[in-house]
Design a protein around this motif. Structure first.
Motif, PDB file in Angstrom:
ATOM      1  N   THR A  29      -7.721   0.722   0.258  1.00 44.12           N
ATOM      2  CA  THR A  29      -7.555   1.317   1.163  1.00 44.12           C
ATOM      3  C   THR A  29      -6.262   0.992   1.934  1.00 44.12           C
ATOM      4  OG1 THR A  29      -8.459  -0.925   2.127  1.00 44.12           O
ATOM      5  CG2 THR A  29     -10.070   0.639   0.984  1.00 44.12           C
ATOM      6  N   GLU A  30      -6.843   0.795   4.038  1.00 47.60           N
ATOM      7  CA  GLU A  30      -5.252   0.905   4.354  1.00 47.60           C
ATOM      8  C   GLU A  30      -4.881  -0.751   4.352  1.00 47.60           C
ATOM      9  OE1 GLU A  30      -5.522   2.024   8.191  1.00 47.60           O
ATOM     10  OE2 GLU A  30      -4.744   3.947   7.698  1.00 47.60           O
ATOM     11  N   GLU A  31      -5.779  -1.270   3.952  1.00 45.83           N
ATOM     12  CA  GLU A  31      -5.999  -2.936   3.675  1.00 45.83           C
ATOM     13  C   GLU A  31      -4.795  -3.096   2.293  1.00 45.83           C
ATOM     14  OE1 GLU A  31      -9.160  -4.715   4.467  1.00 45.83           O
ATOM     15  OE2 GLU A  31      -9.719  -3.686   6.030  1.00 45.83           O
ATOM     16  N   ASP A  32      -4.595  -2.065   1.642  1.00 47.36           N
ATOM     17  CA  ASP A  32      -4.191  -2.497   0.303  1.00 47.36           C
ATOM     18  C   ASP A  32      -3.104  -2.109   0.524  1.00 47.36           C
ATOM     19  OD1 ASP A  32      -5.737  -3.666  -1.005  1.00 47.36           O
ATOM     20  OD2 ASP A  32      -6.815  -1.580  -0.995  1.00 47.36           O
ATOM     21  N   ALA A  33      -1.675  -3.706   0.206  1.00 50.24           N
ATOM     22  CA  ALA A  33      -0.557  -2.458   0.036  1.00 50.24           C
ATOM     23  C   ALA A  33      -0.156  -1.849  -0.919  1.00 50.24           C
ATOM     24  CB  ALA A  33       0.237  -4.021   0.684  1.00 50.24           C
ATOM     25  N   LYS A  36       4.234   3.588  -1.957  1.00 49.64           N
ATOM     26  CA  LYS A  36       3.966   5.598  -1.843  1.00 49.64           C
ATOM     27  C   LYS A  36       5.219   5.893  -3.309  1.00 49.64           C
ATOM     28  CE  LYS A  36       2.018   5.674   2.361  1.00 49.64           C
ATOM     29  NZ  LYS A  36       1.827   3.738   2.803  1.00 49.64           N
ATOM     30  N   VAL A 159      -2.209  -7.568  10.935  1.00 53.15           N
ATOM     31  CA  VAL A 159      -2.306  -6.011  10.683  1.00 53.15           C
ATOM     32  C   VAL A 159      -2.747  -6.688   8.837  1.00 53.15           C
ATOM     33  CG1 VAL A 159      -1.593  -4.443   8.891  1.00 53.15           C
ATOM     34  CG2 VAL A 159      -0.336  -4.587  10.535  1.00 53.15           C
ATOM     35  N   ARG A 160      -3.849  -6.213   8.126  1.00 52.02           N
ATOM     36  CA  ARG A 160      -3.924  -7.289   7.155  1.00 52.02           C
ATOM     37  C   ARG A 160      -4.298  -6.263   5.860  1.00 52.02           C
ATOM     38  NH1 ARG A 160     -10.626  -7.807   7.281  1.00 52.02           N
ATOM     39  NH2 ARG A 160     -10.745 -10.320   8.418  1.00 52.02           N
ATOM     40  N   ARG A 161      -3.253  -6.855   5.115  1.00 56.84           N
ATOM     41  CA  ARG A 161      -2.438  -6.193   3.907  1.00 56.84           C
ATOM     42  C   ARG A 161      -2.466  -6.565   2.827  1.00 56.84           C
ATOM     43  NH1 ARG A 161      -0.991  -1.227   3.530  1.00 56.84           N
ATOM     44  NH2 ARG A 161       1.195  -1.443   3.487  1.00 56.84           N
TER      45      ARG A 161
END
Lengths: 363, 77
Positions: A29-33, A36, A159-161
């Motif tokens: 998800t967006e929270e997982d760094a 790319k 930001v949650r990462r």
């Protein structure tokens, strides 16, 4: 030469607690760094981490507490008989006081209790075990718990990462005095010249927290702020694949046994690529090297007992079983231990919900 | 001691999708499409296994061609 041997002490039981919540690396998800640079499948293939347990609420002590309650019950121990707790973690509940003090009260242990925090990461369980074993071996303390793990981060930005390699776990290892128990043998090492291979650059006394600590900067292509732990991945990889096999060999040579005769080898769960390499260099057969990182990720200091609970429960309890366990990482620090268990109690994995945080020791 | 040619072949083996013929001593390996930090770990593992040399991240970062890296390894032996 940091070799140690303790007699008359045994590992009576092991338990592990993890958050109920699962984060998948195949469906980040967006929270997982997640980088790319490569596909999620390639990340999973190389690191060996398919999913891990995460929580924004549960601290290491919450997970250790749940695991400890379970283990004490399974062992049939009286809380009043527990003489000491060592808490090994780099994610304590507070900067001060020591989390072990809080756990003495939360667990309802006697005030006549030896407690201490140890700040070590991936090598921490082996170090904690040596301290616990030394306290018990003398006969001074009869029952000691070594709580070890890492969980919720010590800082949070807007930001949650979450790092996709790491999972939360809190473990407990119970030691008790037993005359004639087989010796527990250790080898330790340290290389502080690698202090910045894994480091949280700010928030300690060297670089205190300021409002600028939350400013972002680029570290090897990752956007980070200064209160987050960062890792020179290639340096740590190189360190792990050279140091861990050497430490295992040294332990066997020093204490005069062939390490290949040991039943199980449990390594710190760094990542699959590193652990495969270590096993290959030691020429270990696959079935002797359990791994828990596929479902739980790199669980830092607690990864060795976490792996024993997740992978060896039901296989080792009813017979004498020999182990070599090796932890290595942040410090740089490493430790290897050889021990035998006999009728060891391994609790079922304890899954902890976000509601089970400490409600008493809060300010 | 392995030759530069042998090192180039071992280097190329660490790639899955890049044809070995694309990699020579003069290849600037970080420009290859498949290059990533994961491949870098494979290279470090290969240096450890084949040369008994512990490469650091900086060694990989500072090298631009395959031959540069070979020289770093030779210097550490």
């Amino acid at each position: 030469m940091a070799f140690l041997e303790f007699k008359n002490v045994r590992i009576a039981g092991i338990a592990a607690g993890v958050p109920k919540n699962i984060a998948s690396n195949l469906y980040p998800t967006e929270e997982d760094a997640v980088s790319k640079d490569y596909a999620p499948e390639d990340f999973v293939k190389t690191t060996g981490v398919m999913e891990r347990r995460v929580s924004y609420e549960l601290t290491t002590s919450d997970l250790c507490f749940a695991a400890t309650e379970k283990l004490i019950l399974d062992l049939g121990w009286e809380k009043s008989d527990i003489d000491g707790i060592i808490f090994v973690s780099q994610t304590p509940d507070y900067i001060l006081p020591a989390t072990a003090c809080i756990l003495q009260d939360r667990l309802g242990l006697s005030k006549e209790c030896y407690t201490a925090d140890i700040s070590l990461g991936c090598s921490g369980w082996v170090y904690g075990l040596s301290i616990g074993a030394s306290l018990v071996s003398s006969g001074g303390l009869k029952k000691v718990l070594v709580l070890c793990g890492d969980a919720k981060a010590r800082s949070r930005n807007d930001v949650r990462r979450r790092n996709p390699l790491f999972g939360s776990a809190g473990t407990v290892t119970a030691l008790d005095y037993l005359e004639g128990a087989p010796a527990i043998q250790f080898h330790f090492g340290t290389d502080g010249s690698g202090f910045d291979a894994i480091i949280t650059p700010e928030g300690g006394a060297r670089n205190p927290v300021t409002k600028d600590s939350f400013e972002y900067y680029d570290f090897e292509g990752s956007r980070m702020y200064h209160l987050q732990a960062r890792m020179k991945g290639m340096d740590v990889f190189s360190f792990g694949i050279t140091t861990a096999p050497k430490s295992v060999k040294k332990l066997g040579e020093h204490f005069g046994f062939n390490y290949l005769d040991v039943d199980y080898f449990v390594f710190h769960q760094a990542n699959m690529k590193m652990n495969d390499m270590i096993a290959k260099k030691l020429k270990l057969p696959e079935e002797k090297v359990p791994n828990s990182m596929y479902h739980f990720g790199n669980t830092n200091g607690g990864s060795i007992p976490m792996t024993i609970v997740a992978e060896l429960k039901g296989k080792v309890e009813n017979k004498e079983t020999s182990f070599i366990c090796c932890g290595f990482g942040v410090g740089l620090s490493w430790g290897t231990v050889a021990f035998k268990t006999n009728n060891v109690v391994i609790s079922d994995l304890v899954e902890v919900s976000d509601e089970e945080t400490d409600k008493v020791h809060v300010v | 001691m392995k030759t530069l040619e042998e090192f180039v072949a071992l280097f190329a083996e660490q790639f899955d999708d890049t044809d070995a013929s694309e990699i020579t001593a003069a290849t600037e390996f970080k420009d290859l499409d498949e290059w990533s930090s994961l491949i870098a770990l494979s290279i470090i593992a290969m240096a450890d296994e084949e040369f008994d040399v512990a490469l650091k991240g900086a060694d990989v970062r500072d090298a631009s061609t395959v031959e540069d890296l070979y020289k770093v390894i030779c210097g550490k032996m």
